[in-house]
Design an enzyme around this catalytic site. Structure first.
Site, short mmCIF file in Angstrom:
data_model
loop_
_atom_site.label_atom_id
_atom_site.label_comp_id
_atom_site.label_asym_id
_atom_site.label_seq_id
_atom_site.Cartn_x
_atom_site.Cartn_y
_atom_site.Cartn_z
N ASP A 152 24.62 71.71 28.30
CA ASP A 152 23.82 70.48 28.30
C ASP A 152 24.50 69.32 27.59
O ASP A 152 23.86 68.34 27.24
CB ASP A 152 22.45 70.73 27.67
N SER A 165 21.31 75.35 16.24
CA SER A 165 21.00 75.57 17.65
C SER A 165 21.93 76.57 18.32
O SER A 165 21.59 77.12 19.37
CB SER A 165 21.05 74.24 18.41
N HIS A 206 25.77 72.12 23.87
CA HIS A 206 25.71 73.57 23.80
C HIS A 206 26.41 74.19 25.00
O HIS A 206 26.65 73.52 26.01
CB HIS A 206 24.26 74.03 23.73
#
Length: 393
Positions: free
Chosen positions: A350, A45, A353
């Site tokens: 978040d 990610s 991240h």
């Protein structure tokens, strides 16, 4: 010598003009993308530009496909796990290349062309195969994609770049390969599922070995310039600060508020990875293997957030409340999660991240120093500083 003599015969103003034009032409040639014609990206990610989004069922939009994801640069969600661009986006911009399209978007869709870059990174992906984790009772809630899966995709798409092995080697010789970040989820999924840190530590040699095998495989295919990131300081993540929240003050770094034993684990992974990269460099002296020190590039933001323009270092910009604005049952994007007014003032986006502003600062530390070994700014002239990289030491 002859050129200098000729210039001396000209009027001073004309001589200055000619010298300026010569310098401009040289600079333009250096910045016109002659160093790399494409970027090939693998990872999770931290690098995913939209692959997981295309793997998700369409009947239930995932939280990262909803606002406020993507709001600060793209003004819409793109499948990136941030409010804007990622480190690999800033690297692409700095070398004068387009942002790297996700492999699962396909070529030719909306003008995409994989010849200038393709991204195989998938959020949630692990370095090790899913069978490794099933045998140890660890579940991956996002995907069964591993680094091996991404390498297979890469080999599948190679014929669209080149018609024979010689052409393929030439294509890879002029490409920049980003090998991650990958490996973090091999530990993340286990940590949040309650696996003890001593057992997770036993995963590290296997994870590093898998990354090493992938590096050697793409080198054998023809790659000569690779960037291999280390792990972030996970002890500074709002997810883990919430999950492992406790009263034992000795667990915390007094200067940053990060959890010491988790950061020590990240450093252990990074030491083993760097040792392995040194081994590969000796085996393949023709290749340039750059270690990207994500740990220290990020750690400076936690140590001195105000210096780099951040107001909040540990608290998430977007989340469901609590001391670190993180709640695993209230994901950013789904109500009742709320988002801060100005993400550029936050390091954490978040919970897990980072914000575009934090990734921008990290990219600057890699591209202009001192957080890459060997220094990235010695291997190729950067195309521009138009992305506004934050380069403070």
């Amino acid at each position: 010598m002859a050129a200098s003599s000729s210039i001396q015969l000209l009027t001073p103003a004309l001589a200055i003009l000619i010298l300026t034009l010569l310098k401009l032409c040289t600079s333009t040639r250096a910045s016109a993308g002659i160093c790399y014609k494409s970027i090939i990206s693998f990872g999770d990610s931290i690098a995913d530009t939209g692959n997981l989004l295309r793997l998700c069922p369409s009947n239930h939009p995932p939280h990262f496909s909803l606002p406020p994801y993507g709001e600060s640069f793209f003004h819409r969600p793109t499948g990136r796990f941030s409010n804007g661009r990622l480190v690999n986006d800033f690297i692409a911009e700095s070398f004068g290349l387009p942002l790297i399209p996700p492999y699962l978007a396909g070529e030719d869709a909306r003008g995409r062309d994989f010849r200038q870059g393709v991204n195989f990174a998938v959020a949630g992906a692990t370095a090790l195969d899913s069978s490794f984790f099933r045998e140890r009772g660890v579940r991956n809630p996002l995907t069964n994609v591993s680094l091996g899966t991404q390498l297979k995709w890469f080999k599948d798409v190679m014929p669209s770049f080149c018609s024979n092995s010689s052409d393929c080697r030439e294509f890879l010789r002029t490409s920049l390969v980003l090998m991650g970040e990958i490996g973090g989820n091999d530990y993340n999924h286990a940590l949040v599922q309650g696996i003890k840190i001593d057992q997770i530590k036993s995963f590290v040699p296997a994870v590093v070995s898998e990354i090493s095998s992938a590096i050697e495989e793409v080198i054998k295919l023809g790659a000569v310039t690779l960037i291999v990131p280390g792990n972030f300081p996970i002890g500074c993540s709002a997810v883990y600060l919430t999950y492992f929240q406790g009263s034992n003050q000795q667990d915390y770094d007094k200067a940053t508020g990060c959890i010491n034993w988790l950061n020590d684990f990240s450093k252990y992974h990074n030491r083993l990875l760097q040792k392995e990269l040194n081994r590969i460099r000796k085996l393949h002296p023709h290749a340039t293997i750059i270690y990207a020190d994500y740990y220290n590039a990020a750690m400076r933001l936690y140590r001195s957030p105000n210096k780099y323009g951040f107001r909040g270092a540990l608290k998430a910009c977007c989340g469901g409340g609590g001391p670190y604005n993180y709640n695993s049952s209230v994901e950013c994007g789904y109500p009742p999660a709320t988002s801060c007014d100005d993400p550029s003032l936050y390091v954490c986006w978040d919970g897990l991240h980072l914000t575009e502003a934090a990734y921008q600062s990290i990219a600057g530390g890699l591209l202009q120093g001192p957080f890459s070994t060997p220094p990235m700014n010695t291997i190729c002239a950067l195309a521009s500083t138009s992305s506004g990289l934050l380069l403070q030491d």
